[in-house]
Design a protein around this motif. Structure first.
Motif, PDB file in Angstrom:
ATOM      1  N   ILE A 238      -6.995 -51.515 -59.327  1.00 37.76           N
ATOM      2  CA  ILE A 238      -7.127 -50.568 -58.214  1.00 37.76           C
ATOM      3  C   ILE A 238      -5.786 -49.909 -57.928  1.00 37.76           C
ATOM      4  CG2 ILE A 238      -7.504 -50.427 -55.707  1.00 37.76           C
ATOM      5  CD1 ILE A 238      -9.660 -52.674 -56.134  1.00 37.76           C
ATOM      6  N   ASN A 308     -14.477 -48.455 -51.776  1.00 37.88           N
ATOM      7  CA  ASN A 308     -15.384 -48.526 -50.628  1.00 37.88           C
ATOM      8  C   ASN A 308     -15.698 -49.961 -50.217  1.00 37.88           C
ATOM      9  OD1 ASN A 308     -16.600 -46.005 -52.538  1.00 37.88           O
ATOM     10  ND2 ASN A 308     -15.955 -45.538 -50.443  1.00 37.88           N
ATOM     11  N   GLY A 309     -15.371 -50.911 -51.112  1.00 33.86           N
ATOM     12  CA  GLY A 309     -15.602 -52.312 -50.767  1.00 33.86           C
ATOM     13  C   GLY A 309     -15.016 -53.211 -51.833  1.00 33.86           C
ATOM     14  N   ILE A 310     -14.624 -54.412 -51.414  1.00 31.76           N
ATOM     15  CA  ILE A 310     -14.089 -55.398 -52.359  1.00 31.76           C
ATOM     16  C   ILE A 310     -14.398 -56.792 -51.814  1.00 31.76           C
ATOM     17  CG2 ILE A 310     -11.807 -55.533 -51.236  1.00 31.76           C
ATOM     18  CD1 ILE A 310     -10.609 -55.753 -54.093  1.00 31.76           C
ATOM     19  N   VAL A 311     -14.688 -57.727 -52.716  1.00 27.11           N
ATOM     20  CA  VAL A 311     -14.928 -59.101 -52.269  1.00 27.11           C
ATOM     21  C   VAL A 311     -14.698 -60.072 -53.424  1.00 27.11           C
ATOM     22  CG1 VAL A 311     -17.403 -59.066 -52.794  1.00 27.11           C
ATOM     23  CG2 VAL A 311     -16.530 -60.651 -51.064  1.00 27.11           C
ATOM     24  N   GLY A 312     -14.112 -61.230 -53.089  1.00 25.58           N
ATOM     25  CA  GLY A 312     -13.909 -62.266 -54.093  1.00 25.58           C
ATOM     26  C   GLY A 312     -13.304 -63.505 -53.456  1.00 25.58           C
ATOM     27  N   THR A 315     -13.773 -66.302 -48.317  1.00 27.68           N
ATOM     28  CA  THR A 315     -13.526 -65.323 -47.252  1.00 27.68           C
ATOM     29  C   THR A 315     -13.925 -65.889 -45.888  1.00 27.68           C
ATOM     30  OG1 THR A 315     -15.723 -64.367 -47.589  1.00 27.68           O
ATOM     31  CG2 THR A 315     -13.917 -63.398 -48.835  1.00 27.68           C
ATOM     32  N   LYS A 330     -16.362 -51.776 -55.161  1.00 31.55           N
ATOM     33  CA  LYS A 330     -17.089 -50.509 -55.247  1.00 31.55           C
ATOM     34  C   LYS A 330     -16.045 -49.407 -55.177  1.00 31.55           C
ATOM     35  CE  LYS A 330     -20.900 -52.648 -52.671  1.00 31.55           C
ATOM     36  NZ  LYS A 330     -22.138 -52.661 -53.477  1.00 31.55           N
ATOM     37  N   SER A 434     -20.662 -45.340 -39.813  1.00 29.10           N
ATOM     38  CA  SER A 434     -19.875 -46.343 -39.089  1.00 29.10           C
ATOM     39  C   SER A 434     -20.680 -46.890 -37.921  1.00 29.10           C
ATOM     40  CB  SER A 434     -18.585 -45.708 -38.544  1.00 29.10           C
ATOM     41  OG  SER A 434     -17.833 -45.152 -39.580  1.00 29.10           O
TER      42      SER A 434
ATOM     43  N   ASP B 217     -14.636 -47.722 -39.318  1.00 30.36           N
ATOM     44  CA  ASP B 217     -14.977 -47.354 -40.691  1.00 30.36           C
ATOM     45  C   ASP B 217     -15.180 -45.846 -40.744  1.00 30.36           C
ATOM     46  OD1 ASP B 217     -14.833 -49.964 -41.325  1.00 30.36           O
ATOM     47  OD2 ASP B 217     -16.981 -50.264 -41.674  1.00 30.36           O
ATOM     48  N   ASN B 229      -6.391 -46.134 -46.918  1.00 26.85           N
ATOM     49  CA  ASN B 229      -7.457 -47.073 -47.256  1.00 26.85           C
ATOM     50  C   ASN B 229      -6.868 -48.480 -47.330  1.00 26.85           C
ATOM     51  OD1 ASN B 229      -9.286 -48.749 -48.722  1.00 26.85           O
ATOM     52  ND2 ASN B 229     -10.268 -46.936 -49.577  1.00 26.85           N
ATOM     53  N   ILE B 231      -7.955 -51.275 -48.339  1.00 29.30           N
ATOM     54  CA  ILE B 231      -8.184 -52.022 -49.582  1.00 29.30           C
ATOM     55  C   ILE B 231      -7.162 -51.585 -50.625  1.00 29.30           C
ATOM     56  CG2 ILE B 231      -9.814 -52.532 -51.426  1.00 29.30           C
ATOM     57  CD1 ILE B 231     -12.084 -51.936 -49.457  1.00 29.30           C
ATOM     58  N   ARG B 232      -6.856 -50.276 -50.618  1.00 27.23           N
ATOM     59  CA  ARG B 232      -5.862 -49.761 -51.561  1.00 27.23           C
ATOM     60  C   ARG B 232      -4.483 -50.318 -51.211  1.00 27.23           C
ATOM     61  NH1 ARG B 232      -5.019 -43.393 -51.966  1.00 27.23           N
ATOM     62  NH2 ARG B 232      -2.893 -43.636 -52.759  1.00 27.23           N
ATOM     63  N   ILE B 310     -10.450 -62.340 -50.927  1.00 25.97           N
ATOM     64  CA  ILE B 310     -10.205 -60.972 -50.454  1.00 25.97           C
ATOM     65  C   ILE B 310     -11.528 -60.389 -49.991  1.00 25.97           C
ATOM     66  CG2 ILE B 310     -10.577 -59.900 -52.723  1.00 25.97           C
ATOM     67  CD1 ILE B 310      -8.266 -57.959 -52.027  1.00 25.97           C
ATOM     68  N   VAL B 311     -11.499 -59.572 -48.938  1.00 28.42           N
ATOM     69  CA  VAL B 311     -12.723 -58.920 -48.483  1.00 28.42           C
ATOM     70  C   VAL B 311     -12.376 -57.667 -47.676  1.00 28.42           C
ATOM     71  CG1 VAL B 311     -12.899 -60.264 -46.340  1.00 28.42           C
ATOM     72  CG2 VAL B 311     -14.962 -59.256 -47.341  1.00 28.42           C
ATOM     73  N   GLY B 312     -13.193 -56.639 -47.867  1.00 27.87           N
ATOM     74  CA  GLY B 312     -13.004 -55.408 -47.101  1.00 27.87           C
ATOM     75  C   GLY B 312     -14.084 -54.404 -47.437  1.00 27.87           C
ATOM     76  N   GLY B 313     -14.459 -53.545 -46.464  1.00 25.94           N
ATOM     77  CA  GLY B 313     -15.425 -52.482 -46.714  1.00 25.94           C
ATOM     78  C   GLY B 313     -16.838 -53.003 -46.894  1.00 25.94           C
ATOM     79  N   TYR B 314     -17.651 -52.208 -47.609  1.00 25.06           N
ATOM     80  CA  TYR B 314     -19.061 -52.542 -47.787  1.00 25.06           C
ATOM     81  C   TYR B 314     -19.221 -53.422 -49.009  1.00 25.06           C
ATOM     82  CZ  TYR B 314     -24.101 -51.996 -48.460  1.00 25.06           C
ATOM     83  OH  TYR B 314     -25.445 -52.243 -48.618  1.00 25.06           O
ATOM     84  N   THR B 315     -19.793 -54.627 -48.807  1.00 28.48           N
ATOM     85  CA  THR B 315     -19.940 -55.555 -49.931  1.00 28.48           C
ATOM     86  C   THR B 315     -21.409 -55.907 -50.152  1.00 28.48           C
ATOM     87  OG1 THR B 315     -19.657 -57.432 -48.449  1.00 28.48           O
ATOM     88  CG2 THR B 315     -17.677 -56.552 -49.490  1.00 28.48           C
ATOM     89  N   ILE B 323     -14.791 -45.691 -45.912  1.00 23.96           N
ATOM     90  CA  ILE B 323     -13.406 -46.154 -45.967  1.00 23.96           C
ATOM     91  C   ILE B 323     -13.260 -47.164 -44.847  1.00 23.96           C
ATOM     92  CG2 ILE B 323     -10.965 -45.541 -45.775  1.00 23.96           C
ATOM     93  CD1 ILE B 323     -11.673 -42.745 -46.703  1.00 23.96           C
TER      94      ILE B 323
END
Lengths: 466, 466
Positions: A238, A308-312, A315, A330, A434, B217, B229, B231-232, B310-315, B323
């Protein structure tokens, strides 16, 4: 224009009933991206079909690969015919705890500055906007028993999920969709006082990336330092997508991107869109896009990339010393001018695969892409609509590009050979997608009046250029 | 050693009952990191207190700032006294869908290679290991009515959550914890055939980072390109933590890290730990740590950095062009030698803050850190334990470093002036902290026998060096 004035008065008189109808529709939880809500999507379609039938439209549900399409005809031999497009599906509502009202329990709220607004998921995107057109038709029918032009409504249920099945359905139903012009109400005003007609739309490429390393979660104490970490792999990937100037690094990404003409840039400068005015209301202040570009370029004429989204991994609350087996994100790109979604998908895939360790794997899910759209500035209907909007709002509308994407507009051009006139009454603070989405009561009321005027204007000779 | 042989026979004879007792304890869902399970943690403590009291220990629960500690004494005037440490709390069980059995419904399962194992959360980490010691005591009591040495058990309930309150409690109860040596059973064997004594432990620094940009959001179509952003921002930060050689880039991070002596490296080479043998079983094959370091260095003697979540945004399912307003990550470092957790926390904080855009904010939560630990190689108890383990397993134990962290071991040294003998029977494939955690039946059975032998060996003159 006594004929029109009577219609406008009827709209004013019937406003409360119009709101009740909209609220009834907003109560239906038509979230299209989550299969669990498929039944609710169909209910929303049925509701609209019933309302349009009651107005005298020949209304029906049409099956697609996904959620059904609402199709309704009110032909007028000899008059121009318009195809109105909108969508009855809405975005998911998470995170629910951030909502001040219940997403599907619509109500009128007062904003801090005294404005009245409709608060609900879908209030602005797109049920409220669709109903501005439907209520305009209702008033015309009530006063004159007929519409000034022939009208077909095509209201889909998968716009928030990429309109996957609609292009094929449109292509398959070209004859029934014959018209002179497409009208779309899914865009916004320039500001609260200034209406806007959207003459260009950014395209979209949307991907999901699943990075898989170990075949199970690992203890970071035992494996830390030795085992590939999918979150680290994903973060690096990313991070690599942008250079230090905010430019996107995908090979060939900027192919087909044109420089905005100096005179247009000049006009944009005149609009005086400042970081304070645009970003301030959402708690930000520094344009985060390409260095050396005006804010308005960053959001309108330049392509972008967003995660737009991240997860792993873990959490939940507290700590867990784990190395996850999988992480996913995403990632989407907004496209402009002649950027080719297919070429970008190919470039993205090799960009990603080049960054996956040899003992790990990656799955890339590519969602339907769409090219950017630009409308002819000399379109007669554009002038007609501009006049109608100026009459309603007392100021001439601005012609703007939108950072958003409405992929189907491209398909209307390809399959039906029709240009689309994009007129909408959303505002930047509507919080579409939102928590606490809202639609100003003024947008709904004057939006309805605006469509009543536009329908009249399009009935004038030559307005739709045939 | 007829006295010992009788004890060993009793252990063999009573194995089924030992398992029943362990299963009863494993059924209690003592997840310490999630406040929702506080009651279960107390139940697990009560259960152990009751079992130890039944064995004749003077057992009690002691309150700490968090979950209670189980403390149990069986003094033996004139004989050496050992303090046994372990923990009754367990890791969370997510992702639940990956479990083949129910995490808190322990059962004996057969592994593909025919081994029998106890499958449950906590089977290996640490309830199963604690019970190897308790069952050894039970057998000694059953046969001889007393233990060969004086014993105090200190079993805490917050090890998986950083043992936050224990150091203070240990300091406050120094007199009652007086002993000659600490025994710990929370480590592993070298392999299935070779027992191990852990003579060094990596330390730990654990952080949570919350990056906050817009106050809500945003729609990526309207704001993409203009809005920061999170996540970025987070991905760039995580990516920056390692250079292309896999070294950690935090300024001053390697201060206090010593090079492993050539002779030790030579010995490690002899152990022939290959990527195939270590990473193969979890589906990997390429050591992901510092370039130019042996795998065994990467997991034992070198510090590491891992993102644990890690987590953020739409999952959720499908696409959402959003965003996020916030994204967060859990980031931890394994420390060696003289690395200072406080210095690393300070360096990490400035590293992070330097990468947050001026219009965004960051919150950094720092969890309790621990220094690395190394035990004196000439400790008499080490020789005694080695002899006992060699007797039981038929091969001499190896002395290894562990990549894991047991912070309290450092506090035992600081507060009580005691060294800790770390003997455990876990295996690399136990999946501690992961779904389908297990503990080999052989580890449990021969581990119990091992402790019976070690207790006897420690009773020999000079064994605990007083």
């Amino acid at each position: 224009m006594a004929a029109l004035d009577a219609v406008l008065s009827d709209i004013d008189r019937d406003l409360d009933n119009s709101l009740e109808r909209l609220f009834a529709w907003l109560r239906i939880e038509s979230i299209s991206t989550d299969p669990a809500y498929a039944g609710e999507c169909r209910r929303a379609a049925e509701w609209l079909k019933g309302d349009l039938a009651a107005l005298g439209f020949d209304a029906s549900l049409r099956e697609t690969g996904g959620h059904p399409v609402v199709l309704a005809h009110a032909p007028k031999p000899g008059a121009p015919h318009v195809l109105f497009y909108g969508h009855y599906d809405v975005q998911p509502v998470d995170p629910l705890e951030l909502w001040e009202t219940t997403p599907f329990d619509p109500r009128l709220v007062s904003l801090p500055d005294g404005r009245r607004a409709i608060s609900a998921r879908g209030a602005a995107d797109d049920k409220g906007q669709v109903m501005t057109f439907v209520e305009a038709c209702r008033a015309w029918k009530a006063i004159h028993g007929e519409l000034p032009v022939g009208v077909t409504l095509l209201i889909e249920g998968a716009e928030e999920n990429g309109s996957k099945d609609l292009p094929e359905w449109v292509e398959a139903n070209r004859d029934e969709l014959k018209a002179d012009l497409v009208l779309v109400c899914d865009t916004g005003m320039w500001d609260r006082a200034t209406p806007a007609i959207t003459s260009s739309l950014r395209g979209l490429s949307y991907f999901e990336v699943f990075v898989r390393c170990a075949d199970r979660d690992l203890h970071s104490g035992l494996f830390g330092g030795a085992a590939a970490n999918p979150i680290r792999v994903l973060s690096r990937l990313i991070s690599d997508l942008h250079d230090d100037d905010g430019r996107i690094t995908l090979p060939g990404f900027y192919d087909g991107v044109r420089e905005t003409p100096a005179e247009v840039l000049e006009q944009w400068r005149g609009l005086d869109l400042t970081p304070e005015s645009f970003l301030g209301p959402v708690g930000l202040g520094l344009p985060a896009g390409e260095r050396g570009r005006m804010l308005i370029e960053q959001i309108q004429s330049r392509p972008t990339c967003d995660v737009n989204g991240i997860v792993g991994g873990y959490t939940g609350e507290g700590t867990k010393t784990v190395i996850a087996g999988q992480a996913s994100a995403k990632i989407s790109f907004r496209l402009v001018d002649d950027q080719d979604p297919e070429a970008i998908a190919a470039s993205f895939e090799s960009f990603v695969r080049a960054r996956i360790p040899a003992d790990c794997s990656v799955e890339i899910v590519t969602h339907k892409g769409s090219r950017a759209i630009a409308l002819p500035f000399d379109m007669p209907a554009l002038a007609a609509a501009k006049g109608a909007l100026a009459e309603e709002w007392g100021v001439p509308p601005v012609t703007i590009g939108s950072g958003g994407s409405i992929p189907i507009v491209g398909d209307f051009k390809r399959s039906l050979g029709l240009d689309s006139l994009l007129v909408g009454f959303g505002l930047d603070d509507d919080r579409v997608h939102s928590p606490n989405e809202k639609y100003d009561l003024t947008s709904f009321h004057k939006g309805t009046r605006s469509w009543a005027r536009i329908l009249a204007a399009l009935a004038e000779p030559g307005a739709v250029g045939r």
